[in-house]
Design a protein around this motif. Structure first.
Motif, PDB file in Angstrom:
ATOM      1  N   ASN A   1      -4.078   5.136   8.632  1.00  0.00           N
ATOM      2  CA  ASN A   1      -3.222   4.001   8.292  1.00  0.00           C
ATOM      3  C   ASN A   1      -1.861   4.533   7.865  1.00  0.00           C
ATOM      4  O   ASN A   1      -1.685   5.002   6.744  1.00  0.00           O
ATOM      5  N   SER A   2      -0.896   4.440   8.734  1.00  0.00           N
ATOM      6  CA  SER A   2       0.426   5.024   8.487  1.00  0.00           C
ATOM      7  C   SER A   2       1.202   4.273   7.415  1.00  0.00           C
ATOM      8  O   SER A   2       2.189   4.793   6.884  1.00  0.00           O
ATOM      9  N   GLY A   3       0.781   3.062   7.086  1.00  0.00           N
ATOM     10  CA  GLY A   3       1.471   2.256   6.095  1.00  0.00           C
ATOM     11  C   GLY A   3       0.791   2.252   4.739  1.00  0.00           C
ATOM     12  O   GLY A   3       1.049   1.352   3.930  1.00  0.00           O
ATOM     13  N   SER A   4      -0.038   3.238   4.473  1.00  0.00           N
ATOM     14  CA  SER A   4      -0.729   3.302   3.185  1.00  0.00           C
ATOM     15  C   SER A   4      -0.602   4.693   2.583  1.00  0.00           C
ATOM     16  O   SER A   4      -0.756   5.707   3.273  1.00  0.00           O
ATOM     17  N   THR A   5      -0.310   4.723   1.283  1.00  0.00           N
ATOM     18  CA  THR A   5      -0.302   5.989   0.547  1.00  0.00           C
ATOM     19  C   THR A   5      -1.217   5.893  -0.670  1.00  0.00           C
ATOM     20  O   THR A   5      -1.050   6.619  -1.646  1.00  0.00           O
ATOM     21  N   ILE A   6      -2.168   4.978  -0.618  1.00  0.00           N
ATOM     22  CA  ILE A   6      -3.092   4.795  -1.730  1.00  0.00           C
ATOM     23  C   ILE A   6      -4.037   6.000  -1.841  1.00  0.00           C
ATOM     24  O   ILE A   6      -4.390   6.622  -0.846  1.00  0.00           O
ATOM     25  N   MET A   7      -4.440   6.300  -3.059  1.00  0.00           N
ATOM     26  CA  MET A   7      -5.341   7.410  -3.361  1.00  0.00           C
ATOM     27  C   MET A   7      -4.670   8.738  -3.009  1.00  0.00           C
ATOM     28  O   MET A   7      -3.602   9.025  -3.499  1.00  0.00           O
ATOM     29  N   ASN A   8      -5.246   9.505  -2.093  1.00  0.00           N
ATOM     30  CA  ASN A   8      -4.720  10.817  -1.739  1.00  0.00           C
ATOM     31  C   ASN A   8      -4.033  10.724  -0.385  1.00  0.00           C
ATOM     32  O   ASN A   8      -4.674  10.893   0.660  1.00  0.00           O
ATOM     33  N   PRO A   9      -2.732  10.431  -0.350  1.00  0.00           N
ATOM     34  CA  PRO A   9      -2.056  10.178   0.928  1.00  0.00           C
ATOM     35  C   PRO A   9      -2.027  11.401   1.833  1.00  0.00           C
ATOM     36  O   PRO A   9      -1.714  12.508   1.394  1.00  0.00           O
TER      37      PRO A   9
ATOM     38  N   LEU B   1      11.562  14.455   6.276  1.00  0.00           N
ATOM     39  CA  LEU B   1      11.723  13.004   6.266  1.00  0.00           C
ATOM     40  C   LEU B   1      11.787  12.480   4.833  1.00  0.00           C
ATOM     41  O   LEU B   1      11.130  12.998   3.930  1.00  0.00           O
ATOM     42  N   THR B   2      12.571  11.438   4.637  1.00  0.00           N
ATOM     43  CA  THR B   2      12.672  10.759   3.354  1.00  0.00           C
ATOM     44  C   THR B   2      11.897   9.444   3.418  1.00  0.00           C
ATOM     45  O   THR B   2      11.574   8.964   4.511  1.00  0.00           O
ATOM     46  N   PRO B   3      11.595   8.824   2.281  1.00  0.00           N
ATOM     47  CA  PRO B   3      10.967   7.502   2.325  1.00  0.00           C
ATOM     48  C   PRO B   3      11.751   6.517   3.184  1.00  0.00           C
ATOM     49  O   PRO B   3      11.151   5.743   3.937  1.00  0.00           O
ATOM     50  N   GLU B   4      13.077   6.529   3.095  1.00  0.00           N
ATOM     51  CA  GLU B   4      13.868   5.619   3.932  1.00  0.00           C
ATOM     52  C   GLU B   4      13.612   5.875   5.410  1.00  0.00           C
ATOM     53  O   GLU B   4      13.484   4.926   6.191  1.00  0.00           O
ATOM     54  N   ASP B   5      13.529   7.148   5.808  1.00  0.00           N
ATOM     55  CA  ASP B   5      13.237   7.475   7.211  1.00  0.00           C
ATOM     56  C   ASP B   5      11.904   6.860   7.638  1.00  0.00           C
ATOM     57  O   ASP B   5      11.786   6.322   8.743  1.00  0.00           O
ATOM     58  N   TRP B   6      10.902   6.963   6.751  1.00  0.00           N
ATOM     59  CA  TRP B   6       9.565   6.477   7.099  1.00  0.00           C
ATOM     60  C   TRP B   6       9.544   4.956   7.196  1.00  0.00           C
ATOM     61  O   TRP B   6       8.947   4.396   8.120  1.00  0.00           O
ATOM     62  N   TYR B   7      10.206   4.281   6.258  1.00  0.00           N
ATOM     63  CA  TYR B   7      10.265   2.825   6.328  1.00  0.00           C
ATOM     64  C   TYR B   7      10.949   2.380   7.620  1.00  0.00           C
ATOM     65  O   TYR B   7      10.491   1.448   8.289  1.00  0.00           O
ATOM     66  N   ARG B   8      12.032   3.023   7.971  1.00  0.00           N
ATOM     67  CA  ARG B   8      12.746   2.661   9.201  1.00  0.00           C
ATOM     68  C   ARG B   8      11.871   2.898  10.431  1.00  0.00           C
ATOM     69  O   ARG B   8      11.862   2.091  11.363  1.00  0.00           O
ATOM     70  N   LEU B   9      11.154   4.012  10.419  1.00  0.00           N
ATOM     71  CA  LEU B   9      10.272   4.329  11.552  1.00  0.00           C
ATOM     72  C   LEU B   9       9.191   3.264  11.702  1.00  0.00           C
ATOM     73  O   LEU B   9       8.956   2.748  12.797  1.00  0.00           O
ATOM     74  N   LEU B  10       8.525   2.919  10.611  1.00  0.00           N
ATOM     75  CA  LEU B  10       7.453   1.926  10.678  1.00  0.00           C
ATOM     76  C   LEU B  10       7.985   0.557  11.061  1.00  0.00           C
ATOM     77  O   LEU B  10       7.321  -0.196  11.790  1.00  0.00           O
TER      78      LEU B  10
ATOM     79  N   PRO C   1       0.795  -1.236   0.000  1.00  0.00           N
ATOM     80  CA  PRO C   1       0.000   0.000   0.000  1.00  0.00           C
ATOM     81  C   PRO C   1       0.829   1.289   0.000  1.00  0.00           C
ATOM     82  O   PRO C   1       0.260   2.380   0.027  1.00  0.00           O
ATOM     83  N   MET C   2       2.183   1.181  -0.007  1.00  0.00           N
ATOM     84  CA  MET C   2       3.021   2.379  -0.012  1.00  0.00           C
ATOM     85  C   MET C   2       3.877   2.423  -1.269  1.00  0.00           C
ATOM     86  O   MET C   2       4.086   1.420  -1.937  1.00  0.00           O
ATOM     87  N   SER C   3       4.431   3.603  -1.542  1.00  0.00           N
ATOM     88  CA  SER C   3       5.400   3.762  -2.623  1.00  0.00           C
ATOM     89  C   SER C   3       6.309   4.941  -2.307  1.00  0.00           C
ATOM     90  O   SER C   3       5.911   5.872  -1.584  1.00  0.00           O
ATOM     91  N   ASP C   4       7.526   4.902  -2.839  1.00  0.00           N
ATOM     92  CA  ASP C   4       8.458   6.002  -2.632  1.00  0.00           C
ATOM     93  C   ASP C   4       7.892   7.311  -3.184  1.00  0.00           C
ATOM     94  O   ASP C   4       7.971   8.367  -2.537  1.00  0.00           O
ATOM     95  N   SER C   5       7.332   7.246  -4.387  1.00  0.00           N
ATOM     96  CA  SER C   5       6.851   8.469  -5.041  1.00  0.00           C
ATOM     97  C   SER C   5       5.739   9.138  -4.245  1.00  0.00           C
ATOM     98  O   SER C   5       5.717  10.369  -4.095  1.00  0.00           O
ATOM     99  N   ALA C   6       4.815   8.332  -3.708  1.00  0.00           N
ATOM    100  CA  ALA C   6       3.725   8.903  -2.913  1.00  0.00           C
ATOM    101  C   ALA C   6       4.237   9.451  -1.592  1.00  0.00           C
ATOM    102  O   ALA C   6       3.789  10.510  -1.134  1.00  0.00           O
ATOM    103  N   LEU C   7       5.163   8.740  -0.967  1.00  0.00           N
ATOM    104  CA  LEU C   7       5.713   9.221   0.308  1.00  0.00           C
ATOM    105  C   LEU C   7       6.420  10.560   0.140  1.00  0.00           C
ATOM    106  O   LEU C   7       6.321  11.443   1.002  1.00  0.00           O
ATOM    107  N   LYS C   8       7.131  10.733  -0.962  1.00  0.00           N
ATOM    108  CA  LYS C   8       7.835  11.994  -1.190  1.00  0.00           C
ATOM    109  C   LYS C   8       6.873  13.176  -1.231  1.00  0.00           C
ATOM    110  O   LYS C   8       7.246  14.307  -0.911  1.00  0.00           O
TER     111      LYS C   8
END
Length: 233
Positions: free
Chosen positions: A150-158, A90-99, A76-83
């Motif tokens: 849902n902190s682990g999802s960037t589907i639709m409008n994150p 925070l970077t996508p790597e920061d968020w993955y590490r946090l979760l 449910p996540m992607s680098d592009s949406a997290l950015k």
């Protein structure tokens, strides 16, 4: 939010785990991804690929002396949406590490059922733990945080997320979220940093779920048969 409000509003929590994982969870506890990688001795590039990068598929891990385990995907996540939605630099790597440092519990049976029925997971059996909120909270109070989505999802409008996404019970603005969404959806996730080594002490029932059928794997003596991912009718 007060502790009394939390326990009265959400007396049960649910965790969805990989099929076949209950024996390991029962023995070692419910571990975060990072804690699981510690247990299995993963370091270096192998660890970085699991802990700090997006996982489009589930990843099996293994080590001598332990049964094989699987680290769940992050479909449910992607680098592009997290950015687009991360705050505080925070970077996508920061968020993955946090979760990956946290264990996640749903506070709504409906949200659990929605996840069980999601296209990415509905074809495969899952293990669901039903947990007594009061028992878990009392034993892990210092490590409990709450999240309004849902902190682990960037589907639709994150939604935007950052350093303040996870908050202590005392800091959580329950009144505002309750007014906006209603009581049941005012808190979406309860998370515990690191893991819950004594999770068996707090579990009321364990079910294997496949195609909306829940098969009991374990039940705490004296617990109700209604404890589980679905209410019996």
């Amino acid at each position: 939010m007060t502790v009394d409000e939390l326990l009265a509003t959400y007396p049960r929590l649910w965790h969805m785990a990989m099929d076949g994982s209950w024996p390991s969870i029962e023995r070692h506890g419910l571990l975060s991804t990072s804690a699981l990688l510690d247990l299995y001795g993963y370091v270096g590039k192998k660890r970085h690929a699991i802990e700090a990068e997006h996982r489009p598929v589930s990843i099996p891990i293994e080590t001598d002396g332990l049964p094989g385990a699987i680290v769940r995907d992050q479909k449910p996540m992607s680098d592009s949406a997290l950015k687009k939605c991360l705050l505080d630099g925070l970077t996508p790597e920061d968020w993955y590490r946090l979760l990956n440092k946290k264990c996640f519990f749903w506070l709504s049976r409906k949200r659990l059922q929605r996840l069980l029925g999601a296209r990415a997971y509905r074809a495969d059996p899952q293990v669901v733990l039903t947990v007594d909120t009061a028992s878990l909270f009392k034993a892990n109070e210092k490590n409990v945080l709450l999240c309004p989505y849902n902190s682990g999802s960037t589907i639709m409008n994150p939604v935007k997320r950052g350093n303040d996404t996870f908050q202590t019970t005392a800091d959580y603005d329950f009144a505002t979220w309750r007014k906006a969404r209603g009581k049941e959806q005012a808190v979406v996730e309860l998370v515990i940093t690191g893991g819950v080594p004594d999770i068996r002490n707090h579990v009321l029932a364990v079910h294997r779920v496949h195609e909306e059928k829940a098969t009991p794997l374990w039940r705490k003596p004296g617990s109700s048969e209604d404890e589980g991912p679905y209410v019996k009718t």
